[in-house]
Design a protein around this motif. Structure first.
Motif, PDB file in Angstrom:
ATOM      1  N   LEU A 172      14.596  -3.073   3.544  1.00 44.62           N
ATOM      2  CA  LEU A 172      13.631  -2.548   2.786  1.00 44.62           C
ATOM      3  C   LEU A 172      12.993  -3.451   1.897  1.00 44.62           C
ATOM      4  O   LEU A 172      13.474  -4.361   1.104  1.00 44.62           O
ATOM      5  N   GLU A 173      11.486  -3.516   2.085  1.00 40.77           N
ATOM      6  CA  GLU A 173      10.834  -4.311   1.335  1.00 40.77           C
ATOM      7  C   GLU A 173       9.610  -3.662   0.247  1.00 40.77           C
ATOM      8  O   GLU A 173       8.859  -2.928   1.018  1.00 40.77           O
ATOM      9  N   TRP A 174       9.723  -3.792  -0.698  1.00 42.91           N
ATOM     10  CA  TRP A 174       8.537  -3.513  -1.606  1.00 42.91           C
ATOM     11  C   TRP A 174       7.308  -4.235  -1.282  1.00 42.91           C
ATOM     12  O   TRP A 174       7.294  -5.276  -1.226  1.00 42.91           O
ATOM     13  N   VAL A 175       6.139  -3.317  -1.398  1.00 45.66           N
ATOM     14  CA  VAL A 175       4.893  -3.762  -0.852  1.00 45.66           C
ATOM     15  C   VAL A 175       4.151  -3.861  -2.119  1.00 45.66           C
ATOM     16  O   VAL A 175       3.240  -4.911  -2.118  1.00 45.66           O
ATOM     17  N   THR A 176       3.700  -2.629  -2.722  1.00 48.85           N
ATOM     18  CA  THR A 176       2.930  -2.592  -3.867  1.00 48.85           C
ATOM     19  C   THR A 176       3.137  -1.425  -4.619  1.00 48.85           C
ATOM     20  O   THR A 176       3.972  -0.390  -4.065  1.00 48.85           O
ATOM     21  N   GLY A 177       2.644  -1.435  -5.906  1.00 49.72           N
ATOM     22  CA  GLY A 177       3.113  -0.244  -6.881  1.00 49.72           C
ATOM     23  C   GLY A 177       2.086  -0.287  -7.749  1.00 49.72           C
ATOM     24  O   GLY A 177       1.159  -0.944  -7.861  1.00 49.72           O
ATOM     25  N   ILE A 178       1.916   0.995  -8.467  1.00 47.66           N
ATOM     26  CA  ILE A 178       0.956   1.362  -9.430  1.00 47.66           C
ATOM     27  C   ILE A 178       1.303   1.902 -10.579  1.00 47.66           C
ATOM     28  O   ILE A 178       2.625   2.831 -10.592  1.00 47.66           O
ATOM     29  N   LYS A 179       1.016   1.601 -11.801  1.00 46.83           N
ATOM     30  CA  LYS A 179       1.755   1.814 -12.897  1.00 46.83           C
ATOM     31  C   LYS A 179       1.035   3.346 -13.338  1.00 46.83           C
ATOM     32  O   LYS A 179      -0.285   3.624 -13.259  1.00 46.83           O
ATOM     33  N   ALA A 180       1.773   4.253 -13.816  1.00 50.39           N
ATOM     34  CA  ALA A 180       1.255   5.616 -14.188  1.00 50.39           C
ATOM     35  C   ALA A 180       0.193   5.843 -15.010  1.00 50.39           C
ATOM     36  O   ALA A 180      -0.688   6.286 -14.569  1.00 50.39           O
ATOM     37  N   PHE A 181       0.222   5.240 -16.235  1.00 48.52           N
ATOM     38  CA  PHE A 181      -0.712   5.552 -17.030  1.00 48.52           C
ATOM     39  C   PHE A 181      -2.008   4.726 -17.246  1.00 48.52           C
ATOM     40  O   PHE A 181      -3.056   4.969 -17.736  1.00 48.52           O
ATOM     41  N   THR A 182      -1.872   3.487 -16.797  1.00 40.27           N
ATOM     42  CA  THR A 182      -2.816   2.447 -16.711  1.00 40.27           C
ATOM     43  C   THR A 182      -3.570   2.231 -15.288  1.00 40.27           C
ATOM     44  O   THR A 182      -4.671   1.819 -15.369  1.00 40.27           O
ATOM     45  N   GLY A 183      -2.843   2.702 -14.347  1.00 41.18           N
ATOM     46  CA  GLY A 183      -3.343   2.500 -13.164  1.00 41.18           C
ATOM     47  C   GLY A 183      -3.418   1.092 -12.528  1.00 41.18           C
ATOM     48  O   GLY A 183      -3.876   0.693 -11.631  1.00 41.18           O
ATOM     49  N   ARG A 184      -2.754   0.283 -13.322  1.00 39.05           N
ATOM     50  CA  ARG A 184      -2.666  -1.166 -12.860  1.00 39.05           C
ATOM     51  C   ARG A 184      -1.863  -1.354 -11.721  1.00 39.05           C
ATOM     52  O   ARG A 184      -0.797  -0.609 -11.547  1.00 39.05           O
ATOM     53  N   GLU A 185      -2.162  -2.016 -10.741  1.00 38.14           N
ATOM     54  CA  GLU A 185      -1.569  -2.368  -9.453  1.00 38.14           C
ATOM     55  C   GLU A 185      -0.783  -3.665  -9.256  1.00 38.14           C
ATOM     56  O   GLU A 185      -1.402  -4.581  -9.845  1.00 38.14           O
ATOM     57  N   PHE A 186       0.288  -3.642  -8.543  1.00 36.27           N
ATOM     58  CA  PHE A 186       0.899  -4.933  -8.163  1.00 36.27           C
ATOM     59  C   PHE A 186       1.238  -5.143  -6.942  1.00 36.27           C
ATOM     60  O   PHE A 186       1.469  -4.082  -6.396  1.00 36.27           O
ATOM     61  N   TYR A 187       1.274  -6.477  -6.308  1.00 35.67           N
ATOM     62  CA  TYR A 187       1.539  -6.520  -4.930  1.00 35.67           C
ATOM     63  C   TYR A 187       2.412  -7.733  -4.705  1.00 35.67           C
ATOM     64  O   TYR A 187       2.524  -8.649  -5.443  1.00 35.67           O
ATOM     65  N   ALA A 188       2.952  -7.382  -3.512  1.00 34.24           N
ATOM     66  CA  ALA A 188       4.047  -8.372  -2.870  1.00 34.24           C
ATOM     67  C   ALA A 188       3.305  -9.536  -2.383  1.00 34.24           C
ATOM     68  O   ALA A 188       2.056  -9.246  -1.880  1.00 34.24           O
ATOM     69  N   GLU A 189       3.532 -10.771  -2.617  1.00 32.58           N
ATOM     70  CA  GLU A 189       2.881 -12.119  -2.220  1.00 32.58           C
ATOM     71  C   GLU A 189       2.221 -12.035  -0.770  1.00 32.58           C
ATOM     72  O   GLU A 189       1.305 -12.391  -0.065  1.00 32.58           O
ATOM     73  N   SER A 190       3.106 -11.165   0.192  1.00 25.36           N
ATOM     74  CA  SER A 190       3.056 -11.246   1.518  1.00 25.36           C
ATOM     75  C   SER A 190       1.704 -10.306   1.960  1.00 25.36           C
ATOM     76  O   SER A 190       1.088 -10.539   3.147  1.00 25.36           O
ATOM     77  N   VAL A 191       1.316  -9.539   1.014  1.00 29.22           N
ATOM     78  CA  VAL A 191       0.311  -8.665   1.479  1.00 29.22           C
ATOM     79  C   VAL A 191      -1.063  -8.755   0.239  1.00 29.22           C
ATOM     80  O   VAL A 191      -1.977  -7.973   0.564  1.00 29.22           O
ATOM     81  N   ARG A 192      -0.808  -9.375  -0.726  1.00 28.73           N
ATOM     82  CA  ARG A 192      -1.922  -9.728  -1.605  1.00 28.73           C
ATOM     83  C   ARG A 192      -3.280 -10.166  -1.310  1.00 28.73           C
ATOM     84  O   ARG A 192      -3.234 -11.086  -0.206  1.00 28.73           O
ATOM     85  N   GLY A 193      -4.414  -9.662  -1.395  1.00 25.83           N
ATOM     86  CA  GLY A 193      -5.607  -9.906  -0.896  1.00 25.83           C
ATOM     87  C   GLY A 193      -5.778  -9.040   0.575  1.00 25.83           C
ATOM     88  O   GLY A 193      -7.132  -9.213   0.882  1.00 25.83           O
ATOM     89  N   ARG A 194      -5.022  -8.563   1.047  1.00 22.96           N
ATOM     90  CA  ARG A 194      -5.087  -7.738   2.349  1.00 22.96           C
ATOM     91  C   ARG A 194      -4.959  -6.140   2.028  1.00 22.96           C
ATOM     92  O   ARG A 194      -5.577  -5.467   2.647  1.00 22.96           O
ATOM     93  N   PHE A 195      -3.997  -5.947   1.166  1.00 21.67           N
ATOM     94  CA  PHE A 195      -3.714  -4.726   0.996  1.00 21.67           C
ATOM     95  C   PHE A 195      -4.240  -4.182  -0.517  1.00 21.67           C
ATOM     96  O   PHE A 195      -4.234  -4.897  -1.532  1.00 21.67           O
TER      97      PHE A 195
END
Length: 124
Positions: free
Chosen positions: A45-68
């Motif tokens: 299992l690979e983590w791809v991206t996530g979003i923080k609950a109250f801020t809406g800030r997004e985080f991305y795996a390097e493999s998908v950054r800029g594409r997803f």
């Protein structure tokens, strides 16, 4: 009850785009950290991206950054994953999941609710 239902997976050619959806019931999605994860055949299992609950800030795996791009519609309680410039290595079953807020031993997030997943296949 809590339920997560993914949709939008398909077979696409390299360079193509897809938008996945995760319809959530049982709680407001902007009150919990949420992630997209994926699992390729024979792989872990690979983590791809996530979003923080109250801020809406997004985080991305390097493999998908800029594409997803992960986003959410709070009124509809739906999470989205916009996937552009798809590559064959993006082929996997994609899951949305609710984070517990607790970390595993290696420091990664743990999750308490998962959808059934939706298949994405990138191939010529």
């Amino acid at each position: 009850e809590v339920q997560l239902v993914e949709s939008g997976g398909d077979m696409v050619a390299p360079g193509g785009s897809l938008r996945l959806s995760c319809v959530v019931s049982g709680y407001p999605i902007n009150t919990r950290d949420m992630s997209w994860l994926r699992q390729a055949p024979g792989k872990g299992l690979e983590w791809v991206t996530g979003i923080k609950a109250f801020t809406g800030r997004e985080f991305y795996a390097e493999s998908v950054r800029g594409r997803f791009i992960m986003s959410r519609d709070n009124a509809k309680n739906i999470l989205y994953l916009q996937m552009d410039s798809l590559k064959p290595e993006d082929t996997a079953r994609y899951f949305c999941a609710r984070a517990t807020g607790w970390a595993k031993a290696d420091g990664s997030y743990d999750y308490d609710f998962w959808g059934q997943g939706t298949q994405v296949t990138v191939s010529t």
